[in-house]
Design an enzyme around this catalytic site. Structure first.
Site, PDB file in Angstrom:
ATOM      1  N   VAL A 146       0.840  -1.255  -0.071  1.00  0.00           N
ATOM      2  CA  VAL A 146      -0.049   0.028   0.048  1.00  0.00           C
ATOM      3  C   VAL A 146       0.738   1.340  -0.025  1.00  0.00           C
ATOM      4  O   VAL A 146       1.904   1.090   0.489  1.00  0.00           O
ATOM      5  CB  VAL A 146      -1.059   0.118   1.150  1.00  0.00           C
ATOM      6  CG1 VAL A 146      -1.887  -1.135   1.202  1.00  0.00           C
ATOM      7  CG2 VAL A 146      -0.196  -0.066   2.480  1.00  0.00           C
ATOM      8  N   ARG A 151       7.040   4.886  -1.753  1.00  0.00           N
ATOM      9  CA  ARG A 151       7.983   4.017  -1.757  1.00  0.00           C
ATOM     10  C   ARG A 151       7.481   2.415  -2.073  1.00  0.00           C
ATOM     11  O   ARG A 151       8.070   1.697  -2.462  1.00  0.00           O
ATOM     12  CB  ARG A 151       8.383   3.600  -0.199  1.00  0.00           C
ATOM     13  CG  ARG A 151       9.264   2.300  -0.050  1.00  0.00           C
ATOM     14  CD  ARG A 151       9.672   2.200   1.497  1.00  0.00           C
ATOM     15  NE  ARG A 151      10.464   1.007   1.692  1.00  0.00           N
ATOM     16  CZ  ARG A 151       9.887  -0.156   1.995  1.00  0.00           C
ATOM     17  NH1 ARG A 151       8.678  -0.338   2.287  1.00  0.00           N
ATOM     18  NH2 ARG A 151      10.914  -1.088   2.315  1.00  0.00           N
ATOM     19  N   SER A 189       1.910 -14.461  -9.093  1.00  0.00           N
ATOM     20  CA  SER A 189       1.727 -13.217  -8.094  1.00  0.00           C
ATOM     21  C   SER A 189       0.544 -13.004  -7.912  1.00  0.00           C
ATOM     22  O   SER A 189      -0.296 -12.560  -9.150  1.00  0.00           O
ATOM     23  CB  SER A 189       2.830 -11.945  -8.623  1.00  0.00           C
ATOM     24  OG  SER A 189       2.442 -10.859  -7.736  1.00  0.00           O
TER      25      SER A 189
END
Length: 148
Positions: free
Chosen positions: A68, A74, A99
């Site tokens: 998140v 980042r 994934s």
């Protein structure tokens, strides 16, 4: 029929949401065929996926995480690094690595958003199970195909 085993790696950040991917996965593939491994976060998934793939015990490795936006961008770097790492593991080991890593742009820790993403992870887990079965079947067909 060969008994196929799958590894399922779950990042523990937002485990209440991420764990739903496993729930969805095991709606299609029986839990008895799945070994579950928890890692601290998404960044640790490629290393664990590599270790699992190298054992030779798994037909595919599935990794689930929820990365998140913490307000400092980042998350974009983490998400890209994780997906790139998982792809590299699959290519380097020859074991499919799937994934179920989601990176929403607007997640707020509210009951409403949590409910939305918990449900979405169930769906994504189901889709990962179908993809895992599909790639295992497709690769088996390649190995059975007669040489030209």
């Amino acid at each position: 029929m060969t008994h196929t085993r799958f590894a399922f790696v779950k990042a523990q950040w937002h485990a209440d949401i991420v764990d739903r991917a496993y729930d969805g996965f095991t709606q299609t593939i029986p839990a008895a065929q799945v070994d579950v491994f928890d890692v601290p976060g998404a960044f640790e998934m490629p290393l664990m996926a590599r270790d699992l793939a190298q054992t030779g015990r798994y037909s595919a490795v599935v990794c689930a995480a929820f990365v998140v936006d913490g307000g400092i961008y980042r998350h974009d770097f983490v998400a890209q690094s994780v997906v790139d790492g998982l792809m590299r593991v699959g290519l380097d080991t020859g074991v499919p690595v799937l994934s179920v890593s989601l990176t929403p742009h607007h997640y707020h820790e509210t009951d409403h958003h949590t409910a939305i993403y918990r449900a979405h992870f169930i769906t994504k887990g189901q889709e990962a199970a179908q993809a895992a079965l599909g790639i295992v079947k497709a690769r088996a067909a390649v190995h059975r195909a007669p040489a030209a």
